[in-house]
Scaffold this motif. Structure first.
Motif, short mmCIF file in Angstrom:
data_model
loop_
_atom_site.label_atom_id
_atom_site.label_comp_id
_atom_site.label_asym_id
_atom_site.label_seq_id
_atom_site.Cartn_x
_atom_site.Cartn_y
_atom_site.Cartn_z
N LYS A 160 15.91 19.70 95.00
CA LYS A 160 16.39 18.47 94.37
C LYS A 160 16.45 18.57 92.86
CE LYS A 160 15.42 16.31 98.48
NZ LYS A 160 14.92 17.25 99.48
N TYR A 193 5.65 18.64 110.61
CA TYR A 193 4.35 17.98 110.44
C TYR A 193 3.58 17.95 111.75
CZ TYR A 193 4.81 16.39 105.60
OH TYR A 193 4.88 16.34 104.23
N LEU A 201 9.68 10.03 91.56
CA LEU A 201 8.45 10.28 92.30
C LEU A 201 7.73 11.41 91.59
CD1 LEU A 201 9.95 10.36 95.90
CD2 LEU A 201 8.76 8.45 94.82
N MET A 202 6.46 11.22 91.34
CA MET A 202 5.74 12.27 90.61
C MET A 202 4.30 12.31 91.10
SD MET A 202 5.34 12.60 86.49
CE MET A 202 4.51 11.04 86.36
N GLU A 203 3.85 13.50 91.41
CA GLU A 203 2.46 13.65 91.81
C GLU A 203 1.57 13.56 90.57
OE1 GLU A 203 1.79 17.14 94.11
OE2 GLU A 203 -0.39 16.91 94.08
N CYS A 247 2.84 8.83 92.02
CA CYS A 247 3.35 7.79 91.12
C CYS A 247 4.77 7.46 91.56
CB CYS A 247 3.31 8.31 89.69
SG CYS A 247 4.62 7.75 88.62
N ASN A 264 -5.19 19.18 99.97
CA ASN A 264 -4.01 18.43 100.40
C ASN A 264 -3.16 19.35 101.29
OD1 ASN A 264 -1.97 16.61 100.59
ND2 ASN A 264 -1.29 16.79 98.48
N GLU A 269 13.66 23.59 91.28
CA GLU A 269 13.49 23.92 92.70
C GLU A 269 14.61 24.83 93.20
OE1 GLU A 269 11.16 19.88 94.14
OE2 GLU A 269 13.27 20.12 94.67
N TYR A 286 8.73 21.06 96.78
CA TYR A 286 8.15 20.44 97.97
C TYR A 286 8.84 20.87 99.24
CZ TYR A 286 5.51 17.47 94.83
OH TYR A 286 4.64 17.03 93.87
N SER A 287 10.07 21.35 99.10
CA SER A 287 10.77 21.80 100.31
C SER A 287 11.87 22.77 99.92
CB SER A 287 11.36 20.61 101.06
OG SER A 287 12.66 20.35 100.59
N GLU A 289 -3.75 12.81 100.97
CA GLU A 289 -4.89 13.29 100.19
C GLU A 289 -4.56 13.46 98.72
OE1 GLU A 289 -5.02 16.42 102.89
OE2 GLU A 289 -6.79 15.73 103.94
N TYR A 342 14.89 22.24 100.49
CA TYR A 342 16.12 21.50 100.20
C TYR A 342 15.98 21.04 98.76
CZ TYR A 342 16.65 21.66 105.23
OH TYR A 342 16.78 22.11 106.52
N VAL A 398 11.51 17.69 109.31
CA VAL A 398 10.25 17.39 108.61
C VAL A 398 9.21 16.89 109.60
CG1 VAL A 398 9.15 15.89 106.91
CG2 VAL A 398 11.34 16.93 106.39
N LYS A 453 -2.43 11.71 94.94
CA LYS A 453 -2.05 10.52 94.20
C LYS A 453 -0.59 10.63 93.80
CE LYS A 453 -4.18 7.85 90.57
NZ LYS A 453 -5.42 7.79 89.79
N LEU A 489 3.99 22.15 104.80
CA LEU A 489 5.38 21.87 105.17
C LEU A 489 6.30 22.95 104.61
CD1 LEU A 489 7.48 19.78 106.36
CD2 LEU A 489 7.73 19.03 104.00
N LYS A 505 -2.02 19.53 104.45
CA LYS A 505 -0.92 19.19 105.35
C LYS A 505 0.42 19.21 104.62
CE LYS A 505 0.12 15.34 107.91
NZ LYS A 505 -0.22 14.01 108.43
N ARG A 506 0.48 18.51 103.51
CA ARG A 506 1.74 18.43 102.80
C ARG A 506 2.15 19.81 102.28
NH1 ARG A 506 1.56 16.15 97.20
NH2 ARG A 506 1.52 18.39 96.79
N GLU A 566 14.27 15.75 88.00
CA GLU A 566 15.06 15.93 89.21
C GLU A 566 16.45 15.33 89.10
OE1 GLU A 566 12.72 14.20 92.22
OE2 GLU A 566 11.36 15.91 92.34
#
Lengths: 706, 74
Positions: free
Chosen positions: A68, A243, A484-486, B59, A99, A72, A63-64, B55, A66, A239, B57, A105, A101-102, A405
């Motif tokens: 974790k 954005y 945290l998990m998508e 968890c 998705n 990554e 995701y970035s 946009e 940095y 960040v 999901k 980044l 925008k995210r 992570e």
């Protein structure tokens, strides 16, 4: 001369990066290490045109910049160092259009680091179904990079992407984020320490180095302190600034957006698959189905492999002159190879299911459902997939834990995976269970043999949970513990993705575990076929004398074969392996084991199923086809000389079952744990705790039942 | 109120994200003040929860969700 262009695929997790990699390279991919490290990279070579050849590197999703997780970190390590030979000429950044925008980044960070980039806009159709439409040309203009809409799963847009690589390869990198607000003196200092001219790359490296890389971290922390630089606050500001820039670009490029159109199939499916009753029932039924398949689909291929190797061994044995080379080939190398290949069917079937469930997006839901259960044991929802895979083979499963992570949770997961009953234990369980339960015994509608087998798998899982719970108190963690998990949208599975994953996992087993299994097999063959000269000669002479004294009438084939088998058993007893068995007998006697089992414990270090083969040698059972029944009979007949009772009493068998369930008799696992944790320490701790657990529980069971 | 208290059917706007490393990670994952969130699923044992944010999901555990301040949209 063809010009070689190195391309890295970068993107968020679940953005379709691996699908694009597969679409670009097909099966033409290999896993190797970055030079001088144990960090793995996946690369594929593709001929783009007569002038250009591509080396494509697939990097783990992040995701970035940095990092974790261990995953990554791989991505970051490649992109941070321009001097690195693998540093990409161009990054193809895959962004999920639904998705955007995210996703952007990370894109802006990668560009700022100094990588020329192309933006591959993936899943445009998904976005459009949700009512979001982008003008690709406006987006390209706003971001200042070539933008190519693709659908990696349907393999559309691949040609236009190649077209850009041929005719429009970006040479320069764009910058988005400005360091105006940072003290220039401070930036100079950071540039000097980190030896990087690009100020963002320097600062970014310094922030990560302060946390991760030990040699420079003290000096960097000192500079941060002198200039009162708050890395945490800077990252937050960064960040938000990014954005802000992205928002502006995305708004201009978005031609139409009507979220009221949004209809989500994923939501409806999730309502069922994560339901408090149905969700769990579906998960358990799936597991049951998978194990049914693993056991019932693989019987025939496993038999074929065994039969094939038996024939090959016979052929080699009879066509080469008898001697050491012949024995080495047949009993060392071929036996080892057969021990590796025979598990492939089970491993392939199990990973086939896992790969399908992963590809459609179900495995993330399993993590979601199971997180609460795993948490008290110091693990999280992401631990469940490696644990389930552990029932095939610990080696690829331990590698699969990289996506976790939290370092502590990952370490605990790796430490307990080998307690899950892997395929190598199955033949051992089958033989041992058959010693006290007839194959066809039933209890109501159930086959008792199968029930006990299931119990063994359950015991392994329970031991994994309990051990994890204990480790939780001993392993320190400075990291904050979050999960945290998508949850990606559900997708139709794609055959090529699944096949390539299978190929990879099977490869990890054959080349990772297989190498070591064969090497250990050879060492053990040496130990089992050589011994103190005096004893070995004595055995040889004894049997020569018997043969010489036999009358012609006695010399029929059956008797000679029987004699040869007895001779092999006697030689094994006299060998170094036999000496070892006798040497450790006093230590294992309280578990109900004699020196013969002691030999098996040693030879099982290659892979646990070698137990069966060693038993057949010890009990002079011929090594041809269906010998399980003959081994069983021989073992049942065996009596203990000192007590006069059967050697394989119920107590001994229980004790052995537990020992094989818990002991880490697998050198490949030791090697992979050392590699993945980067420390010998954890491999040693794992070996010791599992041995203690095995010894302790076997002792307990034997003393209670014995 | 915070995100761990959100109910099905409610749509809320994130007002603030607390926590050190957690907040950074959440920002990187697009959980930003001003974004809308809605509850989509609750795991069988009541925890974690899945929310729609931006946009996609996400968890997350209730203990982590408690770091995210929200305001229910009218």
């Amino acid at each position: 001369m063809r010009r070689k262009v190195t391309i890295a695929l970068v993107g968020n997790p679940n953005c379709g990066k691996t699908s694009l990699f597969n679409a670009l390279t097909g099966l033409n991919q290999k896993v190797s290490n970055f030079p001088g490290t144990t960090v793995e990279k996946k690369t594929g070579d593709v001929k783009l045109s007569n002038e250009i050849g591509l080396q494509i590197i697939d990097l783990p999703g992040t995701y970035s910049l940095y990092p974790k997780s261990a995953d990554e970190l791989v991505t970051y390590e490649l992109l941070r160092n321009k001097a690195e030979t693998n540093f990409p000429d161009v990054v193809i950044f895959i962004a999920d259009a639904s998705n955007l925008k995210r996703n952007l980044l990370l894109f802006t960070q990668v560009c700022d680091l100094g990588c020329p980039a192309i933006l591959a806009l993936n899943m445009v159709d998904v976005a459009e179904r949700r009512g979001i439409y982008y003008d690709v040309e406006v987006l390209a203009k706003e971001l200042g990079v070539p933008v190519v809409p693709i659908n990696a799963r349907k393999k559309t847009g691949i040609e236009p992407l190649k077209e850009v690589l041929i005719n429009n390869l970006p040479k320069e990198y764009n910058t988005y984020f400005s360091l105006d607000k940072v003290d220039p003196d401070f930036l100079n200092m950071v540039s000097k320490v980190t030896d990087k001219r690009n100020p963002y790359a320097a600062l970014q490296y310094a922030i990560n180095a302060a946390e991760l890389i030990s040699e420079k971290s003290a000096r960097i922390k000192e500079i941060f302190e002198n200039y009162k630089f708050d890395a945490r606050q800077f990252q937050e500001d960064e960040v938000f600034a990014r954005y802000h820039i992205i928002d502006a670009a995305v708004k201009k490029a978005r031609v139409y957006s009507d979220l009221s159109l949004k209809k989500s199939l994923t939501r409806k499916v999730d309502a069922i698959l994560t339901h408090r009753v149905f969700g769990i029932l579906i998960f358990l039924s799936l597991m049951f189905l998978i194990f049914q398949a693993v056991f019932s689909w693989t019987t025939y291929p496993m038999d074929w492999v065994e039969a094939g190797f038996a024939q090959l061994s016979n052929y080699v044995q009879s066509s080469l002159p008898a001697g050491v080379l012949n024995d080495l080939l047949v009993q060392g190398i071929l036996a080892g190879l057969s021990g590796v290949i025979v598990f492939l069917p089970q491993i392939i079937v199990l990973f086939l299911f896992i790969a399908i469930l992963e590809d459609i997006g179900y495995m993330a839901r399993v993590g979601f459902i199971m997180d609460r259960i795993m948490r008290p044991f110091g693990m999280n929802g992401k631990s469940i997939v490696p644990l389930i895979s552990g029932m095939a083979c610990a080696v690829p499963s331990i590698m699969a834990s990289r996506s976790i992570e939290n370092k502590k949770e990952r370490l605990i997961t790796m430490l307990v995976i080998p307690l899950m009953s892997c395929s190598a234990r199955l033949p051992v369980y089958t033989l041992l269970i058959s010693l006290f339960i007839p194959d066809n015994a039933v209890w109501g509608p159930f086959n008792i043999h199968g029930l006990v087998l299931m119990l063994m798998y359950f015991i392994g899982f329970a031991a994994a949970l309990v051990s994890a719970w204990i480790f939780k108190f001993f392993i320190k963690s400075t990291q904050i513990n979050y999960f945290l998990m998508e949850l990606p949208g559900y997708k139709m599975p794609i055959a090529s993705n699944i096949l390539i994953t299978l190929y990879e996992k099977a490869g990890a087993f054959v080349f990772g575990a297989g190498k070591i299994i064969i090497a250990v097999s050879i060492v053990l063959w040496v130990l089992a076929s050589t011994g103190p000269t005096k004893q070995m000669n004595a055995v040889a002479e004894k049997y020569t004398a018997i043969t010489v004294n036999m009358t012609e009438a006695e010399k029929n084939e059956a008797i000679i074969n029987g004699l040869n088998l007895q001779k092999d058993a006697a030689l094994l007893e006299a060998s170094y392996a036999g000496q070892f068995g006798k040497f450790i007998e006093p230590a294992i006697r309280p578990l109900g084991f004699d020196w013969k089992i002691g030999i098996c414990l040693l030879t099982s270090l290659a892979a646990r199923e070698v137990f069966v083969g060693t038993m057949s040698t010890i009990y002079s059972v011929s090594g041809t086809d269906d010998n399980l029944d003959s081994i069983r009979e021989a073992m049942l007949k065996e009596t203990n000389i000192s007590t006069g009772k059967p050697s394989y009493s119920l107590a001994t068998v229980f004790s052995l079952l537990l020992f094989y369930a818990f002991a880490l008799q697998c050198m490949s696992t030791v090697a992979i744990v050392k590699k993945e944790t980067g420390k010998t320490k954890w491999a040693v701790i794992q070996f010791i705790y599992m041995t203690v657990l095995a010894y302790g529980s076997s002792l307990l069971v034997y003393q209670i039942f014995g | 109120m915070n995100l761990s208290q959100i109910k099905f059917g409610e749509v809320a706007t994130i007002t603030k994200v607390r926590g050190d490393l957690l907040a950074l990670k959440l920002f990187e994952m697009g959980v930003l003040p001003g974004e809308e969130v809605a509850l989509e699923n609750v795991a069988p044992f009541g925890d974690p929860i899945a929310v729609r944010v931006g946009e996609y999901k996400l968890c997350l555990r209730l203990q982590d969700a408690a770091h995210i301040e929200i305001k229910i949209n009218e």
